[in-house]
Enzyme design. Structure first.
Site, PDB file in Angstrom:
ATOM      1  CB  CYS A   1      -1.667 -12.293   5.721  1.00  0.00           C
ATOM      2  SG  CYS A   1      -2.670 -13.826   3.820  1.00  0.00           S
TER       3      CYS A   1
ATOM      4  CE1 TYR B   1       3.549 -32.381  12.512  1.00  0.00           C
ATOM      5  CE2 TYR B   1       4.479 -31.538  11.222  1.00  0.00           C
ATOM      6  CZ  TYR B   1       3.781 -31.364  11.602  1.00  0.00           C
ATOM      7  OH  TYR B   1       2.506 -30.726  11.809  1.00  0.00           O
TER       8      TYR B   1
ATOM      9  NE  ARG C   1       5.009 -18.316   4.632  1.00  0.00           N
ATOM     10  CZ  ARG C   1       5.259 -17.879   6.165  1.00  0.00           C
ATOM     11  NH1 ARG C   1       4.477 -17.200   5.971  1.00  0.00           N
ATOM     12  NH2 ARG C   1       6.152 -17.688   6.648  1.00  0.00           N
TER      13      ARG C   1
ATOM     14  CB  CYS D   1       3.966 -14.231  -0.496  1.00  0.00           C
ATOM     15  SG  CYS D   1       3.713 -15.562   1.161  1.00  0.00           S
TER      16      CYS D   1
ATOM     17  CD  GLN E   1       8.560 -32.780   5.103  1.00  0.00           C
ATOM     18  OE1 GLN E   1       7.513 -32.228   5.232  1.00  0.00           O
ATOM     19  NE2 GLN E   1       9.540 -31.922   5.633  1.00  0.00           N
TER      20      GLN E   1
HETATM   21  C1  LIG Z   1       0.258 -24.234   3.799  1.00  0.00           C
HETATM   22  C2  LIG Z   1       1.968 -24.816   4.876  1.00  0.00           C
HETATM   23  C3  LIG Z   1       1.666 -25.903   4.665  1.00  0.00           C
HETATM   24  C4  LIG Z   1       3.520 -26.650   5.585  1.00  0.00           C
HETATM   25  N1  LIG Z   1       3.454 -28.174   5.101  1.00  0.00           N
HETATM   26  C5  LIG Z   1       4.671 -28.211   6.068  1.00  0.00           C
HETATM   27  C6  LIG Z   1       4.631 -29.941   5.764  1.00  0.00           C
HETATM   28  O1  LIG Z   1       3.961 -30.540   4.829  1.00  0.00           O
HETATM   29  N2  LIG Z   1       6.298 -29.907   6.126  1.00  0.00           N
HETATM   30  C7  LIG Z   1       6.820 -28.841   6.424  1.00  0.00           C
HETATM   31  O2  LIG Z   1       8.397 -29.765   7.193  1.00  0.00           O
HETATM   32  N3  LIG Z   1       6.809 -27.682   5.925  1.00  0.00           N
HETATM   33  C8  LIG Z   1       5.735 -27.150   6.111  1.00  0.00           C
HETATM   34  N4  LIG Z   1       5.472 -25.638   6.157  1.00  0.00           N
HETATM   35  C9  LIG Z   1       6.761 -24.979   6.705  1.00  0.00           C
HETATM   36  C10 LIG Z   1       7.369 -24.768   5.637  1.00  0.00           C
HETATM   37  O3  LIG Z   1       7.690 -25.741   4.738  1.00  0.00           O
HETATM   38  C11 LIG Z   1       8.501 -23.878   6.181  1.00  0.00           C
HETATM   39  O4  LIG Z   1       8.676 -24.615   6.249  1.00  0.00           O
HETATM   40  C12 LIG Z   1       7.958 -22.766   6.681  1.00  0.00           C
HETATM   41  O5  LIG Z   1       6.365 -22.037   5.587  1.00  0.00           O
HETATM   42  C13 LIG Z   1       8.395 -20.574   6.314  1.00  0.00           C
HETATM   43  O6  LIG Z   1       8.924 -20.803   5.118  1.00  0.00           O
HETATM   44  P1  LIG Z   1       7.518 -19.529   3.817  1.00  0.00           P
HETATM   45  O7  LIG Z   1       8.017 -18.825   4.705  1.00  0.00           O
HETATM   46  O8  LIG Z   1       8.562 -19.476   2.721  1.00  0.00           O
HETATM   47  O9  LIG Z   1       6.629 -19.934   3.750  1.00  0.00           O
HETATM   48  C14 LIG Z   1       4.338 -25.400   5.381  1.00  0.00           C
HETATM   49  C15 LIG Z   1       3.796 -23.741   5.003  1.00  0.00           C
HETATM   50  C16 LIG Z   1       2.486 -23.748   4.725  1.00  0.00           C
HETATM   51  C17 LIG Z   1       2.305 -22.196   4.684  1.00  0.00           C
HETATM   52  S1  SF4 Z   2      -2.658 -16.165   2.122  1.00  0.00           S
HETATM   53 FE1  SF4 Z   2      -0.646 -14.728   2.721  1.00  0.00          FE
HETATM   54  S2  SF4 Z   2       0.514 -15.719   3.336  1.00  0.00           S
HETATM   55 FE2  SF4 Z   2      -0.271 -16.729   2.165  1.00  0.00          FE
HETATM   56  S3  SF4 Z   2       0.431 -17.244  -0.459  1.00  0.00           S
HETATM   57 FE3  SF4 Z   2      -1.223 -15.480   0.070  1.00  0.00          FE
HETATM   58  S4  SF4 Z   2      -0.324 -13.999   0.747  1.00  0.00           S
HETATM   59 FE4  SF4 Z   2       1.128 -15.817   1.004  1.00  0.00          FE
END
Ligand SMILES: Cc1cc2nc3c(=O)[nH]c(=O)nc-3n(C[C@H](O)[C@H](O)[C@H](O)COP(=O)(O)O)c2cc1C
Ligand code: SF4
Length: 365
Positions: A348, A174, A323, A345, A104
């Site tokens: 949180c 961004y 996550r 997950c 990315q």
């Molecule tokens: C620790 C962390 C870092 C992230 N870094 C990026 C990133 O570098 N680029 C991006 O587009 N989204 C980033 N995201 C967002 C995730 O790609 C994703 O869009 C968002 O967490 C929702 O998906 P999930 O519910 O499966 O976590 C990040 C999310 C987390 C938790």
């Molecule tokens: S810290 Fe919470 S949000 Fe992150 S991976 Fe663990 S359960 Fe999922």
């Protein structure tokens, strides 16, 4: 039906590249690079484990294309050829597995601080950013041309580092997301105004990368579908941009949303119920109705049957998660074996860790 025979575990093509299954690791900043952006051995190991866990397509954390677009400490850099050797640690770690990996490429724009990016943050217009408490500097035409070149060179470096493709970050407020948003792009020149004008910088980047890396190098985008601001980007704008980018040769679109200053970002906390899953998937479905290229559905995806339903109902072609793969790098393997039906997950958000992403909940059990 057993999970092993699910559509989620069938291959699909992005451009000419076969992806072994429908699971995508959504871009996740790892907080594991050296301070100048150089890749560490830990990053190679993180991605090796995800590939061993049978993720179909991994998208790395956002790599900054110029130091003036650094968003965060210990972020991976791709702003110079000297990073190529280090980035190969990631691609070589994944190479023995069927998993595909895209880098990315990103620029923080106005969502960063001087102490991280070394200058007053830059943006399409000088619109105050309340979460970093800074008014960015409005970019000149020359700044915009230089930033296009930075993204194009980053695309070339991604290919030379052995990535199977690249994803351009046009989400979460961004730089490129702030260009397509009417809230943050108030320009009246050729880089602003209509939706097509606001998306012109992205079109130029796509043309540049396709020109230098070749039409066969898969290039996808992560696109905001809403900023959650009344004066911001709305779904209709995204659909128009999705069509435009498809006509420019983009190979797939991951649909996201959110902007820091809206108080509603992209990483929603506290999801538990199945009907809260896939919080951007309806927006993905709307984009999918407008294009023919694959669409990736995102946001709180946790339960196998729910994700499968999204694909069966034609709302998305692939499903991305962030996550859950921090907590369970072997999630896809476990799904395939039928061992589990839902990620553990609990959303949180305790995994944001300056010393490297990790699931804080695991040690609390
Ligand atoms: C620790 C962390 C870092 C992230 N870094 C990026 C990133 O570098 N680029 C991006 O587009 N989204 C980033 N995201 C967002 C995730 O790609 C994703 O869009 C968002 O967490 C929702 O998906 P999930 O519910 O499966 O976590 C990040 C999310 C987390 C938790
Ligand atoms: S810290 Fe919470 S949000 Fe992150 S991976 Fe663990 S359960 Fe999922």
């Amino acid at each position: 039906m057993s999970q092993e025979h699910s559509v989620l575990l069938t291959p699909i093509k992005i451009g000419g590249l076969e992806i072994p299954n429908r699971f995508v690791r959504s871009a996740t900043h790892e907080f594991m690079a050296e301070e100048d952006g150089t890749v560490t051995d830990r990053l190679g190991e993180l991605y090796r484990r995800l590939a061993e866990g049978e993720v179909g397509l991994i998208i790395t954390g956002h790599a900054y294309v110029n130091p003036n677009g650094k968003a965060s400490p210990r972020q991976t850099g791709i702003y110079d050829d000297r990073f190529i050797e280090g980035l190969k640690k990631i691609t070589e770690a994944v190479r023995p597995f069927p998993t595909r990996i895209f880098l990315q490429i990103a620029h923080a724009g106005r969502q960063t601080k001087e102490k991280l990016c070394g200058c007053t943050p830059i943006a399409p217009s000088a619109v105050y950013e309340p979460t970093v408490k800074t008014t960015p500097r409005e970019m000149s035409g020359a700044d915009i041309r230089a930033t296009i070149r930075d993204f194009v060179q980053a695309g070339r470096r991604a290919k030379e580092s052995g990535f199977h493709g690249a994803q351009i970050h046009i989400a979460h407020g961004y730089l490129l997301s702030s260009f397509i948003s009417p809230h943050t792009n108030r320009r009246t020149d050729e880089w602003g105004g209509s939706t097509a004008g606001r998306a012109r910088i992205v079109v130029e980047i796509v043309r540049g990368i396709k020109g230098i890396a070749g039409p066969d190098f898969p290039l996808i985008v992560k696109l905001n579908s809403t900023d959650f601001l009344p004066t911001g980007l709305h779904l209709e704008d995204s659909i128009e941009i999705a069509r435009l980018l498809e006509s420019e040769g983009i190979d797939a679109i991951e649909v996201s949303g959110g902007m820091a200053e809206a108080g509603q970002g992209s990483v929603w906390k506290g999801l538990r119920a199945e009907d809260e899953e896939g919080y951007f998937v309806e927006n993905a479905a709307a984009v999918k109705r407008a294009v023919r290229i694959p669409v990736i559905g995102l946001g709180g995806n946790r339960t196998f049957a729910v994700m499968e339903k999204f694909i069966r109902e034609g709302k998305a072609d692939l499903i991305s998660l962030s996550r859950p793969f921090i907590r369970e790098p072997f999630l896809v393997k476990k799904f395939r074996s039928g061992l589990i039906r839902k990620s553990e997950c609990i959303s949180c958000n305790k995994c944001f860790n300056l010393r490297g992403i990790r699931c804080a909940e695991l040690k609390n059990r």
